[in-house]
Design an enzyme around this catalytic site. Sequence first.
Site, PDB file in Angstrom:
ATOM      1  N   SER A 189       0.856  -1.178   0.000  1.00  0.00           N
ATOM      2  CA  SER A 189       0.000   0.000   0.000  1.00  0.00           C
ATOM      3  C   SER A 189       0.895   1.231   0.000  1.00  0.00           C
ATOM      4  CB  SER A 189      -0.844  -0.007   1.277  1.00  0.00           C
ATOM      5  OG  SER A 189      -1.459   1.246   1.496  1.00  0.00           O
TER       6      SER A 189
ATOM      7  N   TYR B  41      -2.255  -0.609  10.542  1.00  0.00           N
ATOM      8  CA  TYR B  41      -2.321  -0.963   9.112  1.00  0.00           C
ATOM      9  C   TYR B  41      -0.995  -0.663   8.415  1.00  0.00           C
ATOM     10  CZ  TYR B  41      -4.025  -0.996   4.258  1.00  0.00           C
ATOM     11  OH  TYR B  41      -4.204  -1.252   2.925  1.00  0.00           O
TER      12      TYR B  41
END
Length: 248
Positions: free
Chosen positions: A121, A134
């Site tokens: 990501s 995350y």
Amino acid sequence: MAIRFAALGATVVCVDINDTSNEETVKMIQARKQKAFKYRCDVTERSAVMQLAERVRKEVGDVAVLVNNAGMMPCNPVLQQTEQEITLMNKLNINANIWMIQAFLPVMVQRNYGHIVAMSSMAGLQGIKNLVPYCGSKYAVKGIMDSLAVELRSDPRDLSGIKLTTIFPYIINTGLCKKPRIRFKNLMKVVEPGEAADIIINAMRREYTEISIPQDLHYLNRYIYRLLPLEAGCTWMDFIDAGVDAHG
Ligand SMILES: *[C@@H]1O[C@H](CO)[C@@H](O)[C@H](O)[C@H]1NC(C)=O
């Protein structure tokens, strides 16, 4: 991605924890007279992943391309995130990548042939508020893929036929990111899933080791942002004002 791989002539094995949504995907592929199989698996469970690999090998054949796509994104200040949520996220975003590699890499090694695609990501390259656990998990995916590349490369056997691609998406309109925040919509646009799938499959087929989505962001993020001291990078990000708001 499954639909596009099938259209390219691949036999696609769709793995999902949700049998209903998996059935929808497989039916779409089969309706076009292309080949798809469906397996239900909770990829956070190592034993389930090993059984999956065994069944797929017997019922479909050797897997040449593994796309590790499962993930979740709890989005809140770190002190508001629960132990349960964080533990599940790490099992899914980190451990499942490793279980899938342990399950499907052996055949690739035997044949010196294969490709592993992993979803990191933008949060795997820089810190973003509301995403402390995350970001940790997405840095982990980058670490897993970077070190797997080093390990394969240093193996005395010739494993140069095994390719790795790591994807660093910003925001894809899949529903994962509930409250995106974007100031400059041309630079940091929210990409539709179909377009993202095209970019990912193109990167895989070209054997790129890593790409961002949108692609231009890679240079900005990977090279320019990381050359700056943290405070300068943060000031730049404040100006861009892109991120995710808390779910509350
Ligand atoms: C499974 O997928 C279906 C179809 O996409 C969806 O309606 C349902 O809410 C999903 N179930 C769970 C538990 O997420």
